[in-house]
Design an enzyme around this catalytic site. Structure first.
Site, PDB file in Angstrom:
ATOM      1  N   ASP A   1       0.977 -11.117   6.940  1.00  0.00           N
ATOM      2  CA  ASP A   1       1.467 -10.253   5.854  1.00  0.00           C
ATOM      3  C   ASP A   1       2.755  -9.541   6.263  1.00  0.00           C
ATOM      4  O   ASP A   1       3.367  -8.869   5.439  1.00  0.00           O
ATOM      5  CB  ASP A   1       0.398  -9.231   5.446  1.00  0.00           C
ATOM      6  CG  ASP A   1      -0.102  -8.408   6.617  1.00  0.00           C
ATOM      7  OD1 ASP A   1      -0.641  -9.003   7.566  1.00  0.00           O
ATOM      8  OD2 ASP A   1       0.059  -7.170   6.592  1.00  0.00           O
ATOM      9  N   ASN A   2       3.165  -9.695   7.517  1.00  0.00           N
ATOM     10  CA  ASN A   2       4.431  -9.109   7.956  1.00  0.00           C
ATOM     11  C   ASN A   2       5.497 -10.180   8.182  1.00  0.00           C
ATOM     12  O   ASN A   2       6.519  -9.913   8.796  1.00  0.00           O
ATOM     13  CB  ASN A   2       4.233  -8.311   9.251  1.00  0.00           C
ATOM     14  CG  ASN A   2       3.414  -7.051   9.021  1.00  0.00           C
ATOM     15  OD1 ASN A   2       3.340  -6.542   7.909  1.00  0.00           O
ATOM     16  ND2 ASN A   2       2.784  -6.554  10.064  1.00  0.00           N
TER      17      ASN A   2
ATOM     18  N   GLY B   1      -0.589   6.205   1.316  1.00  0.00           N
ATOM     19  CA  GLY B   1       0.644   5.674   0.717  1.00  0.00           C
ATOM     20  C   GLY B   1       1.915   6.294   1.264  1.00  0.00           C
ATOM     21  O   GLY B   1       3.006   6.031   0.763  1.00  0.00           O
TER      22      GLY B   1
ATOM     23  N   ARG C   1      14.537   0.534   1.584  1.00  0.00           N
ATOM     24  CA  ARG C   1      14.753  -0.762   2.240  1.00  0.00           C
ATOM     25  C   ARG C   1      15.421  -1.736   1.280  1.00  0.00           C
ATOM     26  O   ARG C   1      15.202  -1.659   0.063  1.00  0.00           O
ATOM     27  CB  ARG C   1      13.417  -1.407   2.639  1.00  0.00           C
ATOM     28  CG  ARG C   1      12.506  -0.576   3.457  1.00  0.00           C
ATOM     29  CD  ARG C   1      11.495  -1.444   4.183  1.00  0.00           C
ATOM     30  NE  ARG C   1      10.410  -1.958   3.353  1.00  0.00           N
ATOM     31  CZ  ARG C   1       9.310  -2.507   3.864  1.00  0.00           C
ATOM     32  NH1 ARG C   1       9.166  -2.617   5.166  1.00  0.00           N
ATOM     33  NH2 ARG C   1       8.351  -2.956   3.072  1.00  0.00           N
TER      34      ARG C   1
ATOM     35  N   GLY D   1       0.820  -1.224   0.000  1.00  0.00           N
ATOM     36  CA  GLY D   1       0.000   0.000   0.000  1.00  0.00           C
ATOM     37  C   GLY D   1       0.840   1.254   0.000  1.00  0.00           C
ATOM     38  O   GLY D   1       0.368   2.331  -0.346  1.00  0.00           O
TER      39      GLY D   1
HETATM   40  P1  AMP Z   1       1.119  -2.640   8.201  1.00  0.00           P
HETATM   41  O1  AMP Z   1       0.248  -2.615   9.413  1.00  0.00           O
HETATM   42  O2  AMP Z   1       2.050  -1.454   8.098  1.00  0.00           O
HETATM   43  O3  AMP Z   1       1.825  -3.936   8.017  1.00  0.00           O
HETATM   44  O4  AMP Z   1       0.137  -2.451   6.966  1.00  0.00           O
HETATM   45  C1  AMP Z   1      -0.927  -3.300   6.668  1.00  0.00           C
HETATM   46  C2  AMP Z   1      -1.421  -2.984   5.290  1.00  0.00           C
HETATM   47  O5  AMP Z   1      -1.860  -1.626   5.223  1.00  0.00           O
HETATM   48  C3  AMP Z   1      -0.390  -3.140   4.199  1.00  0.00           C
HETATM   49  O6  AMP Z   1      -1.040  -3.590   3.056  1.00  0.00           O
HETATM   50  C4  AMP Z   1       0.128  -1.729   4.016  1.00  0.00           C
HETATM   51  O7  AMP Z   1       0.663  -1.509   2.744  1.00  0.00           O
HETATM   52  C5  AMP Z   1      -1.135  -0.917   4.229  1.00  0.00           C
HETATM   53  N1  AMP Z   1      -0.845   0.436   4.734  1.00  0.00           N
HETATM   54  C6  AMP Z   1      -0.456   0.797   5.974  1.00  0.00           C
HETATM   55  N2  AMP Z   1      -0.315   2.133   6.048  1.00  0.00           N
HETATM   56  C7  AMP Z   1      -0.601   2.634   4.831  1.00  0.00           C
HETATM   57  C8  AMP Z   1      -0.630   3.949   4.271  1.00  0.00           C
HETATM   58  N3  AMP Z   1      -0.336   5.033   4.974  1.00  0.00           N
HETATM   59  N4  AMP Z   1      -0.976   4.048   2.973  1.00  0.00           N
HETATM   60  C9  AMP Z   1      -1.289   2.976   2.232  1.00  0.00           C
HETATM   61  N5  AMP Z   1      -1.297   1.729   2.698  1.00  0.00           N
HETATM   62  C10 AMP Z   1      -0.950   1.552   3.981  1.00  0.00           C
HETATM   63 MG    MG Z   2       3.064  -4.673   6.863  1.00  0.00          MG
END
Ligand code: AMP
Ligand code: MG
Length: 513
Positions: A269-270, A132, A182, A99
């Site tokens: 997903d992490n 994003g 990264r 995202g």
């Molecule tokens: P995370 O909790 O950071 O692992 O994110 C979980 C999901 O939300 C992943 O698909 C990320 O790409 C998406 N995501 C988190 N924050 C954002 C953001 N600010 N903009 C777009 N996608 C996000």
């Molecule tokens: Mg993530």
């Protein structure tokens, strides 16, 4: 990524091979980054640049700041966002995807092929109405923690550099944007496999499996003790990959537990398919030892609390195993492959604590577990007294170094960490007894290499973030200096190894980033 090579490359001189991009649009969407106004360099990782073979002045090359802030495309790069799904907090979350991460491509570096990603480079088809972007606060945290983990010798995705921008970003309050570069051999997650399994796209699942089997071919050969994999069927290779992944996670979990690292969001997903620590969000290196510690304020039920991390890794491995179910007919074989995690974990954990305790003369493989009661004993005492985890282990190491000179008096400083030291004193009796079969000098040296003096505590991050928000990156640089070699003494930087200040207790870290 350990071998040192002469540093002579510029970013533009790499050969880009972009293998993941070649898998095509079932797996990703090609797109460019969104322009970022007034980008400014904030920080660099010298150790990573050296491993990649980059010159000391690689960042001064024309166009590099623009490319790594999302304002230009490097020649050879093929930017894209990939699609994945996953389980979040124990529930199927459906489609997620990059995202706000943008794959720039894959380069051939002196330490092998490496994928390069920008994090926070603008919306993608997988942003789900989010912006994003990544805020400076969370970017500083991921930058520092990636490199701190590498310094500790714990498998992780890496961070090459970060740029900041005055662009406003709205979270709970108004913040500003930053972009992290990264680096990892692959950013593929368990969720990539889960995505195609959930969509019953067996062809894509097979393509992805073949891609990953190719990536880990050398590790598979070592794991199977074979010089080539050509004699194995596809299913056998998939099973070997699941075994390898189970073992990688048993090792990773023992390392996290050993340094008191809490990830905070162990959603599938992490989870990296290479067993790398990835997606640093509300992570924490524990201060006072509490096995039930929850570092993520959004984790109301404590699913990802410190003590439960290994169990969660196993749960996540089963999600990966399930995703392979259409490729491996016999589910019992999948279960057996993954059960290697359960078999290996106690062994790996014992090994970690043996090193932390300086116990080098280990029992024969038949009597594995002999030192486990000693390790569990001290953890119980530490938990009862809520003693600072990192300080305890480092002080224990220096105490053992001083035993030949001072005898039991060497442990006075450690004793002083406890309000009620009776538990510690009684444990110390059995520890000193066990140390009789060791060379104290060798034990102490092992302990000083296993118990870091410096870990990235929350309050250290916070101080660096506040300075960075005011445009001052010097605190990040000072932290990088100690965290990249955290087992060294670093005279003059003692304050970074101190107990946390009182205000650190009120720091609240959530998923918001
Ligand atoms: P995370 O909790 O950071 O692992 O994110 C979980 C999901 O939300 C992943 O698909 C990320 O790409 C998406 N995501 C988190 N924050 C954002 C953001 N600010 N903009 C777009 N996608 C996000
Ligand atoms: Mg993530």
């Amino acid at each position: 990524m350990t071998e040192r090579q002469p540093s002579s490359l510029k970013l533009s001189e790499f050969n880009w091979i972009n293998r993941f991009a070649q898998l095509g649009d079932t797996f990703s969407t090609p797109l460019s980054a969104t322009a970022l106004p007034s980008p400014r360099w904030m920080a660099f990782s010298r150790p990573l640049a050296q491993e990649m073979g980059l010159t000391d002045t690689w960042m001064e090359e024309p166009g590099v700041l623009e490319a790594l802030s999302g304002n230009a495309v490097l020649k050879g790069s093929a930017p894209l966002a990939s699609v994945y799904s996953g389980h979040q907090f124990g529930h199927w979350a459906g489609q997620l995807g990059d995202g706000r991460a943008l794959y720039l491509g894959e380069i051939v570096s002196p330490v092998g092929p490496l994928e390069i990603q920008l994090k926070g480079a603008g919306p993608t088809p997988y942003s789900r109405r989010a912006d994003g972007r990544a805020v400076l606060r969370s970017t500083v945290r991921e930058f520092l923690c990636s490199e701190a983990m590498a310094g500790l010798g714990i498998p992780t995705t890496r961070a090459l550099c970060m740029v900041s921008s005055p662009q406003p970003v709205y979270r709970e309050e108004l913040e500003t944007a930053a972009v992290l570069t990264r680096v990892a051999p692959s950013f593929i997650r368990f969720g990539h496999f889960e995505h195609f399994a959930a969509n019953q796209n067996k062809a894509a699942l097979k393509t992805l499996a073949e891609f990953v089997l190719d990536l880990v071919e050398e590790q598979l050969k070592t794991h199977l003790n074979l010089s080539a994999l050509s004699g194995l069927s596809f299913e056998e290779k998939c099973l070997a990959f699941l075994e390898l992944t189970a073992i990688n996670y048993a090792k990773l979990m023992s390392q996290w537990q050993g340094v008191g690292f809490c990830h905070g969001v162990m959603n599938t997903d992490n989870m990296s398919i290479l067993g790398l620590t990835m997606d640093y969000g509300p992570f924490q290196f524990m201060d006072a030892f509490d096995p039930q510690h929850i570092c993520n304020h959004s984790d109301h039920e404590g699913r990802y609390r410190y003590a439960q991390q290994p169990q969660i890794a196993y749960w996540n491995l089963f999600c990966l195993g399930q995703a392979f179910a259409s490729l491996i007919e016999d589910t019992e074989k999948i279960v057996n492959a993954l059960s290697l995690f359960k078999a290996r974990l106690p062994l790996e954990v014992e090994r970690v604590y043996q090193s932390k305790l300086g116990l080098l003369h280990r029992a024969s493989p038949q009597t594995v577990g002999a030192d486990t009661p000693l390790a569990e004993g001290i953890l119980q005492v530490l938990a009862q007294e809520r003693v600072d985890y990192s300080i305890f282990w480092r002080q224990l190491s220096t105490a053992v170094l001083n035993v030949p000179r001072l005898g039991r008096v060497a442990f006075q400083g450690v004793n002083d960490l406890f309000l009620d030291a009776r538990g510690f004193e009684s444990w110390l009796d059995s520890y000193l007894d066990r140390l009789k079969s060791e060379s104290l000098e060798a034990s102490a040296q092992c302990m000083l290499k296993s118990n870091p003096k410096f870990v990235l505590r929350n309050h250290l991050c916070e101080t660096a973030i506040q300075a960075a928000n005011a445009g001052d990156a010097s605190e990040i640089e000072r932290l990088m200096h100690v965290l990249s070699t955290p087992f060294d003494e670093h005279p003059g930087f003692e304050s970074f190894a101190d107990h946390p200040p009182h205000w650190a207790q009120s720091l609240s870290i959530s998923c918001s980033s």
